[in-house]
Design a protein around this motif. Structure first.
Motif, PDB file in Angstrom:
ATOM      1  N   LEU A  84       0.835  -1.208   0.000  1.00 34.98           N
ATOM      2  CA  LEU A  84       0.000   0.000   0.000  1.00 34.98           C
ATOM      3  C   LEU A  84       0.868   1.254   0.000  1.00 34.98           C
ATOM      4  N   VAL A  85       1.912   1.256   0.802  1.00 36.56           N
ATOM      5  CA  VAL A  85       2.817   2.408   0.836  1.00 36.56           C
ATOM      6  C   VAL A  85       3.463   2.609  -0.539  1.00 36.56           C
ATOM      7  N   LEU A  86       3.937   1.532  -1.138  1.00 36.56           N
ATOM      8  CA  LEU A  86       4.553   1.630  -2.465  1.00 36.56           C
ATOM      9  C   LEU A  86       3.536   2.102  -3.510  1.00 36.56           C
ATOM     10  N   ALA A  87       2.296   1.625  -3.399  1.00 32.51           N
ATOM     11  CA  ALA A  87       1.268   2.021  -4.356  1.00 32.51           C
ATOM     12  C   ALA A  87       0.934   3.507  -4.224  1.00 32.51           C
ATOM     13  N   LEU A  88       0.900   4.021  -3.001  1.00 36.67           N
ATOM     14  CA  LEU A  88       0.636   5.444  -2.796  1.00 36.67           C
ATOM     15  C   LEU A  88       1.745   6.302  -3.394  1.00 36.67           C
ATOM     16  N   ILE A  89       2.968   5.830  -3.274  1.00 31.93           N
ATOM     17  CA  ILE A  89       4.084   6.538  -3.927  1.00 31.93           C
ATOM     18  C   ILE A  89       3.884   6.526  -5.444  1.00 31.93           C
ATOM     19  N   GLY A  90       3.412   5.395  -5.951  1.00 32.04           N
ATOM     20  CA  GLY A  90       3.127   5.307  -7.382  1.00 32.04           C
ATOM     21  C   GLY A  90       2.024   6.267  -7.814  1.00 32.04           C
ATOM     22  N   VAL A  91       1.020   6.464  -6.964  1.00 29.91           N
ATOM     23  CA  VAL A  91      -0.052   7.409  -7.259  1.00 29.91           C
ATOM     24  C   VAL A  91       0.507   8.824  -7.414  1.00 29.91           C
TER      25      VAL A  91
END
Length: 478
Positions: free
Chosen positions: A103-110
């Motif tokens: 989730l943390v990595l995905a938010l960075i991707g966002v």
């Protein structure tokens, strides 16, 4: 959806009434949430079509984010929790920790995606707020899976009702007070936090769950279990949402709004069947039956398929014939394009119903890698179509992207299950076809001569009578 009352029960398999009760709990919660969401989104759409379009774009991005964070881990988690040789605490701990990191990595991707698309700063703030709220569903879903495996869909339903009431209640009050879009967008964060806290507390108190730090080796093994499912789910969400980002690029928030007001209805109906009945209730049964009674899984699949087809016929007809009333009465006069879009998108209901059934059966039979190939093919087609067609015909291109992609993927998955399980029995299919034909003739006879509602009732009568005959003749429980 149907289980024959003449078939002997399988040890550990829920009886038909228990399936009905579990579905009723989740359905009740889903209806409460969907009703609150509908009120909120309709109010938002009437207040500002531009803000509505931005919210739908953000929720679409959040849908991609949550599946990246889940990484397909919910489906193997069902098997891990059902395995008597597996430690449920270890399984839940591993999946939860992996989802937090993802989730943390995905938010960075966002953040990176929004910079790439060069969105305005206010839009970035709204999109990140909503994406974070949607993304937290990945964590709460872990504990909801644990409750489903334990047969406690009633507790899941109660938590979701509470979360929806607090989240959408806040959103409606914020809208009524004229709050900024960013302040209103916090509704999703509130809903997700209540779901996460409530599901965690119930799992911990009723199952004595305690977090266990897993080794890197176990994390790697669990991550590998979810890899195929992650790619399947991410492929699906991208081809379901890609057209929104193309619409935003070529038409702005207004185009997204025109498309979204109708897709919200069509996709919501499909999700109701897929998430509540198929994934939350029947999929765990499919997994168990494949191990102990493969003949019975075929019977259950066939009975479910024919009822899904009958339901799809009714839903598609109403969405098509009543599109003008549904759009105009609910959303107002600002969305004229949505009326014809709904007529076109209505056909995706039958694709979604049958494909989702076939997809869960393929996973139960351990054919998830083949399923992934089907999904990747659909994704490739969808992106090529959106790239070539949406720039010149934005709304029509976006709608056809959904119809053709969903239809193509459904053709592949249903054909596979038809060969393996005889998914769609010939006799019920013929009966349904004749009922639809009779309904069409009755509608043509009554159209223009009878009140609109009477002509529509005549069109549906043969299908509804056939459904009643199925129920009474075979002694089966839907």
């Amino acid at each position: 959806m149907l289980i024959s009352s003449h078939s002997p029960p399988v040890p550990g398999e829920p009886t038909p009434p228990r399936i009905l009760h579990k579905f009723a709990y989740l359905l009740s919660a889903r209806w409460v949430r969907e009703a609150l969401q509908a009120v909120f989104l309709i109010y938002l759409a009437r207040v500002s079509s531009n803000t509505y379009g931005e919210f739908m774009l953000a929720i679409g991005l959040g849908g991609i984010l949550v599946l990246v964070a889940e990484f397909g881990l919910n489906l193997p988690l069902v098997s891990l929790l059902n395995n008597k040789n597996s430690d449920p605490n270890a399984a839940l701990s591993q999946v939860t920790l992996l989802k937090v990191v993802l989730l943390v990595l995905a938010l960075i991707g966002v953040l990176g995606f929004m910079e790439w698309q060069d969105y305005s700063l206010p839009l970035k703030h709204v999109m990140f707020m909503l994406s974070a709220g949607v993304g937290l569903e990945a964590l709460s879903n872990t504990f909801f899976v644990a409750l489903q495996v334990r047969g406690r869909q009633d507790l899941q339903g109660k938590i979701k009702v509470l979360a929806a009431g607090l989240g959408f209640g806040y959103g409606l009050i914020a809208l009524a007070l004229g709050a900024t879009p960013l302040t209103v967008a916090a509704f999703k964060l509130i809903e997700s936090l209540v779901n996460l806290g409530g599901s965690f507390i119930l799992v911990r108190s009723r199952g004595r769950f305690r977090f266990e730090w897993p080794s890197l080796g176990r994390l790697g093994s669990t991550l590998q279990l979810g890899l195929v499912f992650a790619l399947i789910e991410v492929s699906a969400i991208i081809y379901n949402k890609a057209n929104l980002f193309f619409l935003q690029k070529y038409t702005g928030a207004q185009g997204v709004a025109q498309y979204s007001v109708t897709w919200q209805t069509v996709d919501g109906i499909s999700g109701l069947v897929s998430n509540l009945l198929l994934q939350s209730i029947l999929f765990p049964i499919f997994v168990k039956l494949w191990e102990v009674d493969r003949a019975k899984i075929s019977l259950l699949a066939q009975n479910t398929a024919r009822w899904l087809l009958a339901a799809a016929v009714v839903v598609m007809f109403l969405l098509f014939i009543e599109s003008d009333r549904i759009i105009t009465l609910i959303y107002g006069p600002k969305y004229p394009e949505a009326i014809w879009l709904q007529k076109l998108l209505a056909v995706t209901v039958v694709f979604a119903f049958m494909h989702n059934l076939a997809a869960f059966l393929m996973i139960s039979m351990q054919f998830q890698r083949l399923l992934l190939i089907f999904y990747l093919g659909g994704l490739a087609f969808n992106l090529v179509w959106c790239t070539l067609v949406i720039p010149t015909a934005p709304l029509m291109g976006a709608a056809l992207a959904m119809v053709l992609t969903k239809g193509g993927v459904a053709l592949l998955t249903v054909s596979f299950c038809q060969r393996r399980l005889g998914l769609i029995p010939k006799q019920p299919l013929l009966q349904l076809g004749l009922a639809v034909l009779a309904g069409a003739l009755l509608y043509l006879m009554g159209d223009g001569r009878l009140p609109r509602e009477a002509a529509e009732a005549l069109a549906l009568a043969p299908t509804l009578l056939l459904a009643g005959r199925w129920w009474l003749q075979r002694g089966e429980i839907p």
